[in-house]
Design a protein around this motif. Structure first.
Motif, PDB file in Angstrom:
ATOM      1  N   ARG A  88      13.287   3.446  32.262  1.00 61.30           N
ATOM      2  CA  ARG A  88      13.184   4.543  33.224  1.00 61.30           C
ATOM      3  C   ARG A  88      13.833   5.814  32.716  1.00 61.30           C
ATOM      4  NH1 ARG A  88      16.039   3.153  38.407  1.00 61.30           N
ATOM      5  NH2 ARG A  88      17.681   4.392  37.511  1.00 61.30           N
ATOM      6  N   GLU A  89      14.886   5.685  31.922  1.00 66.82           N
ATOM      7  CA  GLU A  89      15.689   6.863  31.599  1.00 66.82           C
ATOM      8  C   GLU A  89      15.699   7.253  30.123  1.00 66.82           C
ATOM      9  OE1 GLU A  89      19.576   6.533  33.242  1.00 66.82           O
ATOM     10  OE2 GLU A  89      18.822   6.088  35.250  1.00 66.82           O
ATOM     11  N   ALA A  90      15.192   6.385  29.268  1.00 73.85           N
ATOM     12  CA  ALA A  90      15.284   6.710  27.834  1.00 73.85           C
ATOM     13  C   ALA A  90      13.929   6.890  27.173  1.00 73.85           C
ATOM     14  CB  ALA A  90      16.090   5.640  27.105  1.00 73.85           C
ATOM     15  N   VAL A  91      12.948   6.053  27.511  1.00 72.55           N
ATOM     16  CA  VAL A  91      11.690   6.080  26.753  1.00 72.55           C
ATOM     17  C   VAL A  91      10.485   6.341  27.648  1.00 72.55           C
ATOM     18  CG1 VAL A  91      12.463   4.539  24.901  1.00 72.55           C
ATOM     19  CG2 VAL A  91      11.449   3.569  26.952  1.00 72.55           C
ATOM     20  N   SER A  92       9.504   7.038  27.072  1.00 71.97           N
ATOM     21  CA  SER A  92       8.217   7.229  27.747  1.00 71.97           C
ATOM     22  C   SER A  92       7.111   6.944  26.746  1.00 71.97           C
ATOM     23  CB  SER A  92       8.072   8.667  28.230  1.00 71.97           C
ATOM     24  OG  SER A  92       9.030   8.949  29.201  1.00 71.97           O
TER      25      SER A  92
ATOM     26  N   ASP B  23       4.973  20.986  38.139  1.00 67.70           N
ATOM     27  CA  ASP B  23       4.196  22.214  37.921  1.00 67.70           C
ATOM     28  C   ASP B  23       4.555  22.872  36.591  1.00 67.70           C
ATOM     29  OD1 ASP B  23       2.803  21.865  40.249  1.00 67.70           O
ATOM     30  OD2 ASP B  23       4.240  22.990  41.455  1.00 67.70           O
ATOM     31  N   GLU B  24       5.842  22.869  36.264  1.00 67.41           N
ATOM     32  CA  GLU B  24       6.258  23.471  34.992  1.00 67.41           C
ATOM     33  C   GLU B  24       5.627  22.732  33.808  1.00 67.41           C
ATOM     34  OE1 GLU B  24      10.670  24.527  36.695  1.00 67.41           O
ATOM     35  OE2 GLU B  24      10.550  23.220  34.924  1.00 67.41           O
ATOM     36  N   VAL B  25       5.668  21.412  33.894  1.00 67.07           N
ATOM     37  CA  VAL B  25       5.171  20.619  32.762  1.00 67.07           C
ATOM     38  C   VAL B  25       3.654  20.740  32.642  1.00 67.07           C
ATOM     39  CG1 VAL B  25       4.975  18.284  31.820  1.00 67.07           C
ATOM     40  CG2 VAL B  25       7.130  19.031  32.800  1.00 67.07           C
ATOM     41  N   LEU B  26       2.970  20.717  33.771  1.00 66.35           N
ATOM     42  CA  LEU B  26       1.504  20.880  33.729  1.00 66.35           C
ATOM     43  C   LEU B  26       1.131  22.223  33.114  1.00 66.35           C
ATOM     44  CD1 LEU B  26      -0.204  19.565  36.983  1.00 66.35           C
ATOM     45  CD2 LEU B  26      -0.894  19.100  34.633  1.00 66.35           C
ATOM     46  N   ALA B  27       1.857  23.259  33.503  1.00 63.77           N
ATOM     47  CA  ALA B  27       1.603  24.582  32.924  1.00 63.77           C
ATOM     48  C   ALA B  27       1.908  24.554  31.427  1.00 63.77           C
ATOM     49  CB  ALA B  27       2.447  25.632  33.630  1.00 63.77           C
ATOM     50  N   GLY B  28       2.959  23.839  31.055  1.00 61.64           N
ATOM     51  CA  GLY B  28       3.371  23.771  29.654  1.00 61.64           C
ATOM     52  C   GLY B  28       2.319  23.152  28.746  1.00 61.64           C
TER      53      GLY B  28
ATOM     54  N   ALA C 197       1.984  15.066  29.572  1.00 64.04           N
ATOM     55  CA  ALA C 197       2.752  15.752  30.618  1.00 64.04           C
ATOM     56  C   ALA C 197       3.491  14.737  31.496  1.00 64.04           C
ATOM     57  CB  ALA C 197       1.827  16.616  31.464  1.00 64.04           C
ATOM     58  N   ARG C 198       2.820  13.642  31.809  1.00 66.98           N
ATOM     59  CA  ARG C 198       3.467  12.601  32.623  1.00 66.98           C
ATOM     60  C   ARG C 198       4.691  12.042  31.887  1.00 66.98           C
ATOM     61  NH1 ARG C 198      -0.248   7.628  34.212  1.00 66.98           N
ATOM     62  NH2 ARG C 198      -0.055   7.273  31.970  1.00 66.98           N
ATOM     63  N   ALA C 199       4.547  11.844  30.583  1.00 69.95           N
ATOM     64  CA  ALA C 199       5.682  11.336  29.793  1.00 69.95           C
ATOM     65  C   ALA C 199       6.805  12.375  29.737  1.00 69.95           C
ATOM     66  CB  ALA C 199       5.211  10.975  28.387  1.00 69.95           C
ATOM     67  N   ILE C 200       6.437  13.643  29.582  1.00 74.79           N
ATOM     68  CA  ILE C 200       7.448  14.704  29.499  1.00 74.79           C
ATOM     69  C   ILE C 200       8.167  14.853  30.840  1.00 74.79           C
ATOM     70  CG2 ILE C 200       7.796  17.191  29.208  1.00 74.79           C
ATOM     71  CD1 ILE C 200       5.324  17.192  27.362  1.00 74.79           C
ATOM     72  N   ALA C 201       7.397  14.705  31.930  1.00 74.71           N
ATOM     73  CA  ALA C 201       7.961  14.926  33.273  1.00 74.71           C
ATOM     74  C   ALA C 201       9.073  13.941  33.612  1.00 74.71           C
ATOM     75  CB  ALA C 201       6.855  14.848  34.319  1.00 74.71           C
ATOM     76  N   THR C 202       9.108  12.840  32.919  1.00 69.89           N
ATOM     77  CA  THR C 202      10.202  11.890  33.151  1.00 69.89           C
ATOM     78  C   THR C 202      11.547  12.472  32.716  1.00 69.89           C
ATOM     79  OG1 THR C 202      10.007  10.884  30.965  1.00 69.89           O
ATOM     80  CG2 THR C 202       8.691   9.886  32.733  1.00 69.89           C
ATOM     81  N   GLY C 203      11.501  13.420  31.775  1.00 70.08           N
ATOM     82  CA  GLY C 203      12.743  13.962  31.218  1.00 70.08           C
ATOM     83  C   GLY C 203      13.365  13.043  30.176  1.00 70.08           C
ATOM     84  N   ASN C 204      12.693  11.942  29.874  1.00 67.17           N
ATOM     85  CA  ASN C 204      13.278  10.991  28.930  1.00 67.17           C
ATOM     86  C   ASN C 204      13.286  11.556  27.509  1.00 67.17           C
ATOM     87  OD1 ASN C 204      13.512   9.361  31.084  1.00 67.17           O
ATOM     88  ND2 ASN C 204      11.931   7.897  30.497  1.00 67.17           N
ATOM     89  N   PRO C 205      14.332  11.249  26.748  1.00 69.97           N
ATOM     90  CA  PRO C 205      14.473  11.889  25.438  1.00 69.97           C
ATOM     91  C   PRO C 205      13.629  11.279  24.322  1.00 69.97           C
ATOM     92  CG  PRO C 205      16.373  10.506  25.897  1.00 69.97           C
ATOM     93  CD  PRO C 205      15.527  10.479  27.128  1.00 69.97           C
ATOM     94  N   ILE C 206      13.088  10.074  24.550  1.00 69.95           N
ATOM     95  CA  ILE C 206      12.320   9.412  23.483  1.00 69.95           C
ATOM     96  C   ILE C 206      10.861   9.269  23.931  1.00 69.95           C
ATOM     97  CG2 ILE C 206      12.053   7.311  22.109  1.00 69.95           C
ATOM     98  CD1 ILE C 206      15.089   6.802  22.586  1.00 69.95           C
ATOM     99  N   LEU C 207       9.956   9.774  23.101  1.00 70.17           N
ATOM    100  CA  LEU C 207       8.527   9.720  23.409  1.00 70.17           C
ATOM    101  C   LEU C 207       7.855   8.829  22.367  1.00 70.17           C
ATOM    102  CD1 LEU C 207       6.628  11.089  25.413  1.00 70.17           C
ATOM    103  CD2 LEU C 207       6.521  13.048  23.889  1.00 70.17           C
ATOM    104  N   LEU C 208       7.182   7.778  22.850  1.00 69.53           N
ATOM    105  CA  LEU C 208       6.544   6.830  21.946  1.00 69.53           C
ATOM    106  C   LEU C 208       5.032   6.928  22.120  1.00 69.53           C
ATOM    107  CD1 LEU C 208       8.872   3.778  22.761  1.00 69.53           C
ATOM    108  CD2 LEU C 208       9.100   5.397  20.863  1.00 69.53           C
ATOM    109  N   ALA C 209       4.331   7.334  21.077  1.00 64.72           N
ATOM    110  CA  ALA C 209       2.893   7.585  21.190  1.00 64.72           C
ATOM    111  C   ALA C 209       2.135   6.661  20.236  1.00 64.72           C
ATOM    112  CB  ALA C 209       2.591   9.044  20.863  1.00 64.72           C
TER     113      ALA C 209
END
Ligand SMILES: Nc1ncnc2c1ncn2[C@@H]1O[C@H](COP(=O)(O)OP(=O)(O)OP(=O)(O)O)[C@@H](O)[C@H]1O
Length: 280
Positions: A128-132, A167-172, A197-209
């Motif tokens: 929930r807090e580290a990875v998306s 809204d900020e993330v969608l615009a981003g 955007a959904r992954a970014i909106a979590t605010g989590n610092p690690i993004l796994l794609a």
């Protein structure tokens, strides 16, 4: 992660400087990764810390060793590309880092927290807090609009100001005008931008794609890579799994897997290039 507020920007102090070995010079990664050490920001924080990780799947008749003795440290502000042929263990590695699976041997730490054999609660908190995650097939909720899909990410992470963040993330990602559209009304590239955007909106610092450009044409894929590159520049740790060697040229650091082992770890051969220079 215990004590970690969900509403924060990547790379902030609350996720760094824990007692368990973050921020050490030793954490700069591979033997040949000295050049990448600065760019990976490991002087600030080792976000992902794998030591001697192995994964074996035991079937009734045969077993498969998907990963063997993988040691990998990755810091903030790093775009790491994971290359390798089909079956070499790329997705298994991502799943272990994302706490979707547990290794057979070795340890996995996220932001200094050992999640290897941690309780379900700790592992859930890490998710929930580290990875998306971002997937090849987007995995959007078909009955939710773009905005609702992104809002889901902010809500799951328990972020304050979830509506504003959405809204900020969608615009981003350039989709403010398409907020009310459903996934089937969007192109593949737009859907992937919603997923990011959904992954970014979590605010989590690690993004796994996992193969995030796999279903997209070249021009659209380039746009997605630009987005991911921007995320690492802003302080996130971004891991991109791909078969495509050309994509690796934009990375800060490339690891290559073969037979479940890391056989190369360092800057891209020939040096890092801007996304615009890729030729697919
Ligand atoms: N649940 C499972 N049970 C048994 N074997 C598995 C399981 N998941 C993966 N494997 C095996 O582990 C090895 C690594 O699989 P993995 O999916 O990580 O490879 P990959 O590099 O991501 O492949 P691809 O590029 O084709 O997606 C493969 O030999 C695969 O068949």
């Amino acid at each position: 992660m215990p004590g970690g507020p969900a509403d924060r920007e990547p790379g902030t102090a609350d996720r760094t400087g824990t007692a368990e070995g973050t921020g050490t010079a030793e954490g700069t990664g591979s033997a040949d990764g000295s050049e990448s050490a600065d760019r990976t920001g490991t002087a600030e924080a080792v976000r992902i810390d794998l030591v001697g990780v192995g994964k074996r799947y035991d079937g009734r008749a045969t077993g498969v060793t998907a990963l063997a003795d993988v040691t990998l440290r990755v810091g903030a502000r790093c775009l790491l590309v994971i290359l390798g042929p089909s079956g070499c263990g790329k997705t298994t590695l991502l799943n272990l880092i994302g706490t979707l699976d547990t290794p057979t041997t070795g340890t996995v730490r996220l932001d200094g927290v050992d999640v290897t054999r941690a309780s379900r609660r700790i592992r859930r908190e890490a998710r929930r807090e580290a990875v998306s995650f971002v997937f090849q097939s987007f995995n959007l909720f078909p009955a939710l609009t773009a905005r609702e899909n992104v809002r889901f990410g902010a809500d799951v992470a328990g972020r304050d100001r979830a509506g504003e963040v959405t809204d900020e993330v969608l615009a981003g990602v350039g989709l403010a005008e398409r907020a009310a559209h459903f996934p089937h009304q969007l192109s593949g590239g737009e859907q992937q931008r919603v997923a990011i955007a959904r992954a970014i909106a979590t605010g989590n610092p690690i993004l796994l794609a996992d193969e995030p450009t796999g279903e997209l044409d070249v021009a659209t894929g380039v746009r997605i890579l630009e987005l991911l590159r921007g995320q690492s520049a802003q302080g996130r740790t971004v891991l991109v799994v791909t078969h495509n060697r050309e994509i690796a040229r934009i990375a800060d650091r490339v690891i290559e897997l073969s037979g479940g082992r890391i056989v190369h770890d360092g800057p891209p051969p020939g040096g890092q290039v801007p996304v615009a220079e890729l030729r697919w």
